[in-house]
Design an enzyme around this catalytic site. Structure first.
Site, short mmCIF file in Angstrom:
data_model
loop_
_atom_site.label_atom_id
_atom_site.label_comp_id
_atom_site.label_asym_id
_atom_site.label_seq_id
_atom_site.Cartn_x
_atom_site.Cartn_y
_atom_site.Cartn_z
N GLY A 182 -24.90 -25.73 25.03
CA GLY A 182 -23.76 -25.93 24.32
C GLY A 182 -22.49 -26.00 24.77
O GLY A 182 -22.21 -26.85 25.99
N GLY A 206 -21.74 -23.51 27.78
CA GLY A 206 -23.25 -23.47 28.84
C GLY A 206 -22.98 -24.98 30.12
O GLY A 206 -23.21 -25.08 31.24
N GLY A 222 -13.00 -21.33 28.15
CA GLY A 222 -13.33 -22.52 26.92
C GLY A 222 -13.83 -23.81 27.22
O GLY A 222 -14.36 -23.72 27.97
N GLY A 247 -28.57 -21.73 27.66
CA GLY A 247 -27.46 -22.43 26.84
C GLY A 247 -26.67 -23.64 27.19
O GLY A 247 -25.77 -23.22 28.11
N HIS A 289 -9.85 -8.65 26.79
CA HIS A 289 -9.16 -9.68 26.37
C HIS A 289 -8.70 -10.74 25.73
O HIS A 289 -7.45 -11.41 25.12
CB HIS A 289 -10.13 -10.28 27.52
N ASN A 290 -10.03 -10.49 24.74
CA ASN A 290 -10.05 -10.73 23.19
C ASN A 290 -9.40 -10.61 22.39
O ASN A 290 -8.13 -11.10 21.58
CB ASN A 290 -11.79 -11.12 22.74
N ASP A 314 -32.75 -25.88 27.28
CA ASP A 314 -31.51 -25.57 25.32
C ASP A 314 -33.31 -26.13 25.43
O ASP A 314 -33.56 -27.18 24.98
CB ASP A 314 -30.67 -27.04 26.14
N GLU A 372 -5.64 -11.54 23.77
CA GLU A 372 -5.81 -12.97 22.69
C GLU A 372 -5.43 -12.71 21.43
O GLU A 372 -4.26 -13.94 20.59
CB GLU A 372 -7.35 -13.35 23.13
N TYR A 373 -6.09 -12.21 20.44
CA TYR A 373 -5.78 -12.40 18.88
C TYR A 373 -3.97 -11.70 19.16
O TYR A 373 -3.68 -12.32 18.13
CB TYR A 373 -6.52 -10.95 18.79
N LYS A 377 -13.69 -7.77 28.95
CA LYS A 377 -13.50 -9.37 27.69
C LYS A 377 -13.51 -9.19 26.53
O LYS A 377 -12.50 -9.68 25.32
CB LYS A 377 -15.14 -9.86 27.72
#
Length: 298
Positions: A11, A14, A117, A9, A172-173, A32, A176-177, A169
């Site tokens: 992207g 990655g 990110g 991956g 964590h997210n 990939d 983040e929201y 995670k």
């Protein structure tokens, strides 16, 4: 210790992870489906390049069917002593099921929540992993190459057994929201009082040093406003990628009150129904830190 891994991956994250690992002295063979970015032609070719004594393959593809398909194929290619590292945003119960299936072939499994990110190449990635301590210890050179500079414990944690990394995670997210929603609502209220606050961007920029609300997310909010002061170029439609819903589900199952995170999730749902300056701000933040897609304003 591991010094050569496969990475599936390449992207937005990655590809940058491959580069950061190489800068950190880790040999990486990347695969990939897009040949223009791939080092090899197939998963089988990737596995064939890895050291025979312990083959490690890090999977960095979207959660759900893409991850399931890659891990299942790797299960037919790897064997005793090898390790699969799942670095996407999978739901933690799936980790436990995958680990059990791979264990039947003697293949280890480590789940890693990765935060950082599109900025991770330069800043490093926050890492939360779950799995057997022996596997985690062998992977420490890889984790150290990816994490931010500074004390290891401030950018890396072995959170627990298989599933703990993605559970951490997920939470964590969820946080983040809530943080993004608070900044976004503050932006909307400032913008609503134009007869009093004539410099909204400057006001938020003034919070970047010395205040108790300073953070990287605030820095990115300021950057977004510098690029588009009225956030006029993007729509107020905001996606949710699953972790927020899972966080709220876990809160319900464990009778843990999460009013802020729940409200932030529901606000994203509301963004799909009517125009909202606050949700424009959330959309801009997601684009800034993660390169997430936004919809152009109509």
């Amino acid at each position: 210790m591991v010094s050569h891994i496969g990475l599936v991956g390449l992207g937005k994250m990655g590809n940058n992870m491959r580069e950061r690992l190489r800068r950190g002295g880790i040999e990486v063979t990347g695969y990939d489906p897009r040949p223009e970015v791939s080092d090899v032609a197939s998963l089988a070719d990737l596995v064939a390049t890895l050291p025979a004594d312990r083959r490690v393959v890090w999977v960095m593809v979207p959660a759900g069917d893409p991850t399931r398909g890659v891990v299942q194929e790797l299960g037919t290619l790897l064997g005793e002593g090898d390790v699969v590292v799942e670095g996407g945003n999978s739901h933690y119960p799936e980790d436990q099921a995958r680990a059990a299936e791979l264990a039947e072939r003697g293949v280890g499994y480590v789940d890693v929540g990765v935060s950082g990110g599109v900025w991770g190449l330069e800043n490093g990635y926050g890492l939360m992993c779950g799995g057997d301590a022996t596997h985690v210890e062998a992977l420490m050179p890889v984790f150290d190459a990816l994490r931010p500079e500074g004390p290891r414990e401030e950018g890396f944690v072995h959170a627990g057994e298989v599933g703990a990394g993605h559970f951490a995670k997920m939470v964590h997210n969820g946080i983040e929201y809530g943080l993004m929603q608070a900044y976004a609502e503050g932006y909307e209220l400032l913008a609503a009082k134009k007869e009093i606050v004539t410099d909204v961007h400057g006001t938020m920029k003034a919070w970047m040093r010395g205040t108790v609300v300073r953070s990287w997310l605030l820095d990115l909010m300021v950057k977004a406003l510098e690029e588009d002061p009225a956030l006029a170029a993007i729509d107020d439609w905001v996606d949710d990628s699953g972790e927020g819903r899972w966080t709220v589900d876990e809160a319900i199952d464990n009778a843990v009150p999460l009013p802020v995170i729940s409200a932030a999730l529901f606000a994203r749902f509301a963004s799909r129904q009517e125009e909202s300056p606050a949700m424009k701000a959330v959309a801009a933040l997601r684009q800034q830190f993660g390169g997430h897609a936004v919809k152009p304003a109509q």
